[in-house]
Write a protein that holds these residues in place. Structure first.
Motif, PDB file in Angstrom:
ATOM      1  N   ASP A   1      14.374  25.617  62.769  1.00  0.00           N
ATOM      2  CA  ASP A   1      14.149  25.509  61.402  1.00  0.00           C
ATOM      3  C   ASP A   1      15.002  24.223  60.731  1.00  0.00           C
ATOM      4  O   ASP A   1      14.524  23.534  59.842  1.00  0.00           O
ATOM      5  CB  ASP A   1      14.385  26.640  60.785  1.00  0.00           C
ATOM      6  N   LYS A   2      16.298  24.040  61.199  1.00  0.00           N
ATOM      7  CA  LYS A   2      17.162  22.989  60.753  1.00  0.00           C
ATOM      8  C   LYS A   2      16.599  21.573  61.358  1.00  0.00           C
ATOM      9  O   LYS A   2      16.655  20.509  60.529  1.00  0.00           O
ATOM     10  CB  LYS A   2      18.593  23.179  61.526  1.00  0.00           C
TER      11      LYS A   2
ATOM     12  N   GLU B   1      16.138  29.481  65.012  1.00  0.00           N
ATOM     13  CA  GLU B   1      17.138  28.954  63.654  1.00  0.00           C
ATOM     14  C   GLU B   1      17.384  27.504  63.816  1.00  0.00           C
ATOM     15  O   GLU B   1      17.555  26.694  62.990  1.00  0.00           O
ATOM     16  CB  GLU B   1      18.373  29.598  63.837  1.00  0.00           C
TER      17      GLU B   1
ATOM     18  N   LYS C   1      19.079  32.052  68.951  1.00  0.00           N
ATOM     19  CA  LYS C   1      19.035  31.209  68.155  1.00  0.00           C
ATOM     20  C   LYS C   1      18.079  30.090  67.996  1.00  0.00           C
ATOM     21  O   LYS C   1      18.246  28.980  67.437  1.00  0.00           O
ATOM     22  CB  LYS C   1      20.478  30.796  67.664  1.00  0.00           C
TER      23      LYS C   1
END
Length: 231
Positions: free
Chosen positions: A208-209, A205, A202
């Motif tokens: 990206d945040k 992911e 992850k």
């Protein structure tokens, strides 16, 4: 004839003189053992030419010194004093390199004392264990991939105190802000975090945040370097 050529100027009846045959036998054995250690070290190990050559010749050098001071306490003390004056200017080595040099010196010491059988046995056993540990990756850090260093750039109007805490709590087991630096003429901050990921799959992911939070500015991720200096 050979005994006369290689006879020392200060030899006497009470001095033990090493024959040329014994000298060559011990020196040749030390060179062979040095080559064995050099080839063993080259197996699955990053090395330099200078270190491998040194490793191959070191047992012979130690062997010669031990043979020449054998039985002569005064000469032994003088040689020890001379070696204590030597300063090595090379960069510090790793623990593996230092250990290998000690093994080479041990083989040369045993050979110089005349115990050729024990020298061969010592070298074979230690080389076999060296190959076994390398083959098994003994001591390797299996979970090194979860330790990461994040370098995140944020604008100056964004308070960096706890700005990413909620994201880090979701994706990491621990995180620490270790470095803050102003950049781009003071218009931006560059934050460096040491994090321990919960799930390596992850990582994108989470990045990206983080990009959504810092305005899509630069984010760099690297493997975390150990904080303990390698010996």
């Amino acid at each position: 004839m050979l005994d006369t050529i290689f006879q020392g100027l200060f030899d006497s009846d009470i001095t033990m003189v090493i024959s040329v045959t014994d000298f060559l036998l011990c020196l040749g054995s030390a060179l062979i053992l040095g080559l064995m250690m050099a080839f063993t070290y080259m197996y699955r190990t990053r090395y330099t030419k200078s270190f491998v050559v040194t490793l191959a010749l070191l047992p012979a050098v130690v062997c010669m010194v031990i043979m020449l001071v054998n039985g002569n306490v005064g000469t032994g003390v003088a040689v020890a004093g001379a070696f204590s004056l030597v300063r090595f200017r090379s960069v510090p080595g790793t623990a593996k390199e230092i250990c290998t040099l000690f093994l080479a010196m041990g083989a040369g010491l045993i050979t110089g004392m005349g115990y050729l059988g024990f020298a061969v046995l010592f070298t074979v056993i230690l080389c076999a264990m060296f190959l076994l540990y390398n083959r098994l990756d003994f001591g390797a850090k299996k979970n090194a991939a979860i330790y990461k260093t994040f370098t995140i750039t944020i604008p100056e109007d964004l308070d960096y105190t706890g700005v990413f805490d909620d994201i880090f709590k979701e994706y990491t087991a621990s995180h620490d802000l270790v470095y803050v630096k102003t950049t781009n003429m003071g218009s931006m901050f560059r934050l460096t975090y040491h994090v321990t990921l919960r799930d390596i799959t992850k990582e994108k992911e989470m990045i990206d945040k983080l990009r959504c939070r810092n305005g899509n500015l630069e984010i760099a991720v690297s493997t975390q370097e150990t904080t303990i200096s390698e010996l």
